[in-house]
Design a protein around this motif. Structure first.
Motif, PDB file in Angstrom:
ATOM      1  N   TRP A   7       4.520  21.859 -12.986  1.00 55.56           N
ATOM      2  CA  TRP A   7       4.188  20.541 -13.638  1.00 55.56           C
ATOM      3  C   TRP A   7       3.635  19.505 -12.446  1.00 55.56           C
ATOM      4  CZ3 TRP A   7       3.972  18.673 -18.473  1.00 55.56           C
ATOM      5  CH2 TRP A   7       4.389  19.516 -19.627  1.00 55.56           C
ATOM      6  N   LEU A   8       2.555  18.847 -12.997  1.00 51.20           N
ATOM      7  CA  LEU A   8       2.016  18.004 -12.135  1.00 51.20           C
ATOM      8  C   LEU A   8       2.121  16.469 -12.491  1.00 51.20           C
ATOM      9  CD1 LEU A   8      -1.529  19.464 -11.414  1.00 51.20           C
ATOM     10  CD2 LEU A   8       0.473  19.879 -10.239  1.00 51.20           C
ATOM     11  N   ALA A   9       2.481  15.618 -11.554  1.00 47.36           N
ATOM     12  CA  ALA A   9       2.735  14.238 -12.092  1.00 47.36           C
ATOM     13  C   ALA A   9       1.327  13.749 -11.151  1.00 47.36           C
ATOM     14  CB  ALA A   9       3.912  13.655 -11.622  1.00 47.36           C
ATOM     15  N   LEU A  10       0.464  13.084 -11.756  1.00 48.84           N
ATOM     16  CA  LEU A  10      -0.836  12.760 -11.305  1.00 48.84           C
ATOM     17  C   LEU A  10      -1.012  11.183 -11.259  1.00 48.84           C
ATOM     18  CD1 LEU A  10      -3.085  15.790 -11.987  1.00 48.84           C
ATOM     19  CD2 LEU A  10      -1.969  15.266  -9.821  1.00 48.84           C
ATOM     20  N   ASP A  11      -0.899  10.487 -10.221  1.00 52.54           N
ATOM     21  CA  ASP A  11      -0.957   9.117 -10.134  1.00 52.54           C
ATOM     22  C   ASP A  11      -2.516   8.557  -9.992  1.00 52.54           C
ATOM     23  OD1 ASP A  11      -0.602   6.242 -10.114  1.00 52.54           O
ATOM     24  OD2 ASP A  11       0.351   6.290  -8.097  1.00 52.54           O
ATOM     25  N   LEU A  12      -3.083   8.104 -11.075  1.00 51.00           N
ATOM     26  CA  LEU A  12      -4.548   7.582 -11.051  1.00 51.00           C
ATOM     27  C   LEU A  12      -4.584   5.991 -11.166  1.00 51.00           C
ATOM     28  CD1 LEU A  12      -6.369  10.618 -12.597  1.00 51.00           C
ATOM     29  CD2 LEU A  12      -6.304  10.064 -10.233  1.00 51.00           C
ATOM     30  N   SER A  13      -3.690   5.392 -10.854  1.00 56.23           N
ATOM     31  CA  SER A  13      -3.629   3.949 -10.716  1.00 56.23           C
ATOM     32  C   SER A  13      -4.739   3.441  -9.951  1.00 56.23           C
ATOM     33  CB  SER A  13      -2.400   3.344 -10.404  1.00 56.23           C
ATOM     34  OG  SER A  13      -1.913   3.753  -9.179  1.00 56.23           O
ATOM     35  N   ALA A  14      -5.126   2.050 -10.202  1.00 52.89           N
ATOM     36  CA  ALA A  14      -6.384   1.404  -9.630  1.00 52.89           C
ATOM     37  C   ALA A  14      -6.222   1.523  -8.123  1.00 52.89           C
ATOM     38  CB  ALA A  14      -6.184   0.069  -9.867  1.00 52.89           C
ATOM     39  N   SER A  15      -5.120   1.675  -7.324  1.00 53.83           N
ATOM     40  CA  SER A  15      -4.991   1.683  -5.986  1.00 53.83           C
ATOM     41  C   SER A  15      -5.555   3.155  -5.516  1.00 53.83           C
ATOM     42  CB  SER A  15      -3.580   1.453  -5.355  1.00 53.83           C
ATOM     43  OG  SER A  15      -2.739   2.608  -6.024  1.00 53.83           O
ATOM     44  N   LEU A  16      -5.807   3.955  -6.234  1.00 58.45           N
ATOM     45  CA  LEU A  16      -6.069   5.525  -5.939  1.00 58.45           C
ATOM     46  C   LEU A  16      -7.966   5.309  -6.238  1.00 58.45           C
ATOM     47  CD1 LEU A  16      -4.499   7.667  -5.120  1.00 58.45           C
ATOM     48  CD2 LEU A  16      -3.279   6.023  -6.551  1.00 58.45           C
ATOM     49  N   ASP A  17      -8.447   4.408  -6.472  1.00 54.57           N
ATOM     50  CA  ASP A  17      -9.924   4.476  -6.660  1.00 54.57           C
ATOM     51  C   ASP A  17     -10.434   3.621  -5.721  1.00 54.57           C
ATOM     52  OD1 ASP A  17     -12.281   4.964  -7.850  1.00 54.57           O
ATOM     53  OD2 ASP A  17     -12.360   3.101  -9.336  1.00 54.57           O
ATOM     54  N   PHE A  18     -10.086   3.979  -4.426  1.00 55.60           N
ATOM     55  CA  PHE A  18     -10.527   3.457  -3.014  1.00 55.60           C
ATOM     56  C   PHE A  18     -10.788   4.601  -1.841  1.00 55.60           C
ATOM     57  CE2 PHE A  18      -8.269   2.233   0.919  1.00 55.60           C
ATOM     58  CZ  PHE A  18      -9.456   1.119   1.319  1.00 55.60           C
ATOM     59  N   GLY A  19     -11.386   4.336  -1.132  1.00 58.18           N
ATOM     60  CA  GLY A  19     -11.658   5.277   0.050  1.00 58.18           C
ATOM     61  C   GLY A  19     -12.712   4.835   1.139  1.00 58.18           C
ATOM     62  N   THR A  20     -12.433   5.092   2.247  1.00 60.52           N
ATOM     63  CA  THR A  20     -13.387   4.815   3.455  1.00 60.52           C
ATOM     64  C   THR A  20     -13.734   5.864   4.259  1.00 60.52           C
ATOM     65  OG1 THR A  20     -11.613   3.998   4.881  1.00 60.52           O
ATOM     66  CG2 THR A  20     -12.634   2.444   3.485  1.00 60.52           C
ATOM     67  N   GLY A  21     -13.046   7.272   3.897  1.00 61.04           N
ATOM     68  CA  GLY A  21     -13.412   8.488   4.653  1.00 61.04           C
ATOM     69  C   GLY A  21     -14.481   9.124   4.072  1.00 61.04           C
ATOM     70  N   GLN A  22     -14.176  10.611   4.087  1.00 58.16           N
ATOM     71  CA  GLN A  22     -15.109  11.435   3.276  1.00 58.16           C
ATOM     72  C   GLN A  22     -14.947  11.445   1.854  1.00 58.16           C
ATOM     73  OE1 GLN A  22     -13.863  14.847   6.046  1.00 58.16           O
ATOM     74  NE2 GLN A  22     -16.115  15.515   5.754  1.00 58.16           N
ATOM     75  N   TRP A  23     -13.717  11.042   1.402  1.00 58.73           N
ATOM     76  CA  TRP A  23     -13.356  11.064  -0.050  1.00 58.73           C
ATOM     77  C   TRP A  23     -12.812   9.836  -0.632  1.00 58.73           C
ATOM     78  CZ3 TRP A  23     -14.364  15.925  -1.713  1.00 58.73           C
ATOM     79  CH2 TRP A  23     -14.321  17.173  -0.692  1.00 58.73           C
ATOM     80  N   LEU A  24     -13.093   9.661  -1.827  1.00 62.73           N
ATOM     81  CA  LEU A  24     -11.976   8.730  -2.538  1.00 62.73           C
ATOM     82  C   LEU A  24     -10.733   9.257  -2.597  1.00 62.73           C
ATOM     83  CD1 LEU A  24     -14.323   7.134  -5.317  1.00 62.73           C
ATOM     84  CD2 LEU A  24     -13.675   5.991  -3.288  1.00 62.73           C
TER      85      LEU A  24
END
Length: 333
Positions: A95-112
């Motif tokens: 089972w995966l518990a995936l947190d996609l809250s607003a703080s995850l919509d961010f990134g300054t490296g190669q990926w968000l």
């Protein structure tokens, strides 16, 4: 450390993974398959090498071994303490518990950060979907009431905004691909998420023993999610994947920098040219990460950190190799 200080405005970048849809998801799956296929498989059925329940060979007891696995018949015959090895079940439920809250919509490296979440979910799915193994997920997109479990075949319906959504565990690559499409297509909504409630969805109803993987930045207060995580560890092998961005660890010297908390909309302007401020920020960030690590360790979860400026796939391979080495004391299985 204030959450607003941990989130800065990223530079312009390509559209997020959800917008690049099938083509990007297919390339990601190909990347995972080519680099992980045959590398991390073995007696373990999943990404996290759990103790399993099938009886294996016996070996001599070593300090630190679980005394509950003592092989008393062999110990009696040889007069030397032995423990019974076990291997993972052939049919594993993950089972995966995936947190996609607003703080995850961010990134300054190669990926968000959300792209790293989807990539980690793809790798785990690839490693656990074989041999009739089942994989399911719960997805958190921010504040809101829980959604009922949804039944789907092939491609499940998109997760609703601002809800906790459960995708039932199913076997087969087609079902796994549908799960990944739903994860990649989930729309991140503003508002503070509840990581504790997300993890609690894996505790209720109780499920057969298996592997539970929690993927988040764990920026919510530890007291909110530590207890549900401890409960989860009672029945399952738990892997916590912490996704972080370099700007959440230290600030660059770029003058006045506007920073915003995507979960509350709070905006601050920070003078990053001040070396004392940058040092205080780094110290607060280090203390925050230490608190998260201590809470995960106290819950008995294996802890993997993935960064948006590093090769997440290489970090995952190194982690699994280190876990297996620790479990086997460097011996081959």
């Amino acid at each position: 450390m204030a959450r607003a200080a941990a989130v800065t405005s990223p530079t312009p970048r390509p559209a997020p993974l959800a917008d690049r849809s099938e083509a990007v998801l297919s390339r990601l799956q190909l990347l995972v398959t080519r680099k992980l296929d045959g590398l991390l498989q073995g007696d373990y059925a999943g990404l996290l090498p759990g103790p399993g329940s099938e009886a294996g060979e016996s070996r001599e007891y070593r300090p630190g071994d679980d005394v509950r696995r003592m092989d008393w018949p062999v110990t009696a015959r040889t007069t030397t303490p032995h423990v019974r090895r076990t291997v993972a079940d052939r049919e594993l439920e993950t089972w995966l518990a995936l947190d996609l809250s607003a703080s995850l919509d961010f990134g300054t490296g190669q990926w968000l950060k959300r792209e790293v979440v989807v990539a980690a979910a793809a790798a785990i799915t690839h490693l656990t979907v074989r041999g009739g193994n089942r994989i399911g997920a719960v997805i958190g997109t921010g504040g809101g009431a829980s959604a009922p479990a949804r039944r789907w075949r092939g491609t499940p319906p998109p997760a609703g905004p601002g809800v906790l959504t459960r995708l039932p565990a199913r076997s087969g690559r087609k079902e796994a691909q549908g799960l990944l499409r739903t994860v990649a297509g989930t729309t991140i909504q503003p508002g503070r998420g509840d990581l504790g409630a997300l993890i609690e969805m894996l505790n209720r109803p109780p499920r057969r023993r298996g592997v539970a993987v929690v993927v988040s930045d764990f920026l919510s207060p530890a007291e909110q999610w530590a207890r549900p995580l401890r409960k989860l560890r009672v029945r399952h092998d738990v892997l916590a994947i912490e996704v972080i961005d370099p700007r959440e660890v230290e600030l660059p010297d770029v003058g006045v920098l506007p920073v915003v908390d995507p979960e509350t909309g709070e905006l601050h302007e920070v003078q990053t040219a001040d070396p004392r401020l940058r040092q205080r920020y780094a110290d607060a960030a280090a203390a925050q990460r230490a608190t998260i690590a201590a809470a995960l360790r106290g819950a008995g979860a294996a802890h993997l950190r993935l960064r948006t400026d590093r090769d997440w796939l290489l970090d995952m391979v190194r982690f699994v190799a280190a876990q297996r080495h620790a479990r086997t004391r460097g011996t081959t299985r």
